[in-house]
Design an enzyme around this catalytic site. Structure first.
Site, PDB file in Angstrom:
ATOM      1  N   CYS A 104      19.554  40.163  55.693  1.00  0.00           N
ATOM      2  CA  CYS A 104      19.395  39.573  57.027  1.00  0.00           C
ATOM      3  C   CYS A 104      17.934  39.240  57.235  1.00  0.00           C
ATOM      4  O   CYS A 104      17.062  40.059  56.930  1.00  0.00           O
ATOM      5  CB  CYS A 104      19.875  40.568  58.084  1.00  0.00           C
ATOM      6  N   HIS A 146      28.930  37.756  59.731  1.00  0.00           N
ATOM      7  CA  HIS A 146      27.582  38.327  59.885  1.00  0.00           C
ATOM      8  C   HIS A 146      26.892  37.728  61.115  1.00  0.00           C
ATOM      9  O   HIS A 146      26.343  38.455  61.948  1.00  0.00           O
ATOM     10  CB  HIS A 146      26.773  38.046  58.601  1.00  0.00           C
ATOM     11  N   GLU A 147      26.952  36.388  61.214  1.00  0.00           N
ATOM     12  CA  GLU A 147      26.279  35.722  62.342  1.00  0.00           C
ATOM     13  C   GLU A 147      26.995  36.008  63.662  1.00  0.00           C
ATOM     14  O   GLU A 147      26.348  36.205  64.697  1.00  0.00           O
ATOM     15  CB  GLU A 147      26.190  34.208  62.101  1.00  0.00           C
ATOM     16  N   HIS A 150      25.846  39.138  65.182  1.00  0.00           N
ATOM     17  CA  HIS A 150      24.567  39.038  65.903  1.00  0.00           C
ATOM     18  C   HIS A 150      24.786  38.675  67.371  1.00  0.00           C
ATOM     19  O   HIS A 150      24.032  39.113  68.242  1.00  0.00           O
ATOM     20  CB  HIS A 150      23.677  37.958  65.265  1.00  0.00           C
TER      21      HIS A 150
HETATM   22 ZN   LIG Z   1      21.436  38.558  60.145  1.00  0.00          ZN
END
Ligand SMILES: [Zn+2]
Length: 184
Positions: A104, A146-147, A150
């Site tokens: 990341c 993953h995004e 966030h």
């Molecule tokens: Zn990330």
């Protein structure tokens, strides 16, 4: 698309914005949103990443950008081919999940072995205001999840089952190097 979007500073773990739930974008056509998308593409390309979420450049909005295709480093994302994803939702297709190494841009020097769904169906608004339903598999599905995390104030470390599944970049490179030698 503007030609001179700036490269933005990337927030790092410990910055509270990475732990906030983001806000929905009401108007994708707003000039500040369009400009933000351009700047995020410039920033993720400069950082040689494959995805970047708004909290990673200090903005609390439901938006991320990602590469359009599976690729290995260096990424081949450009301003023209990158995908901007606004107000996303997704559901898993099937129950299959797989663990693989993730990094990341907000957690430099660290890799983690993270389980993700292999196959998902995503719904989002693109930068042209169109609602898109799209399936992603494997590495692309991994980037999306993953995004997406966030945007919920989560980072990949929160998904790791055992702390021994967190390693340094240097050891990761050693592992990847060894694997590639094995394949030859
Ligand atoms: Zn990330």
């Amino acid at each position: 698309m503007t030609a001179e979007a700036p490269i933005l500073e990337i927030t790092e773990l410990g910055n509270p914005i990475l732990r906030e739930q983001t806000k929905r974008i009401k108007d994708p056509f707003a000039p500040e949103i369009q400009h933000l998308i351009d700047a995020m593409f410039e920033t993720v390309i400069a950082a040689r990443g494959v995805g970047l979420a708004a909290p990673q450049i200090g903005v609390n909005l439901n938006l991320f950008v990602m590469t359009p295709e599976v690729q290995h480093s260096p990424p081949h994302m450009t301003l023209e081919n990158g995908i901007a994803i606004i107000n996303p939702e997704f559901k898993a297709i099937g129950t299959e999940s797989e663990s693989d190494w993730e990094g990341c841009l907000s957690i430099p020097g660290i890799r983690g072995y993270v389980p993700r769904f292999c196959h998902i169906q995503a719904t989002y608004t693109n930068r042209h205001g169109e609602t898109v339903t799209q399936e992603f598999e494997d590495f692309m599905a991994r980037i999306f999840q993953h995004e997406y995390d966030h945007l919920q104030g989560k980072v990949f470390l929160d998904r790791i089952k055992l702390s021994k599944d967190i390693i340094t970049d240097k050891e990761y490179m050693r592992i990847v190097g060894a694997l590639e030698e094995d394949e030859e």
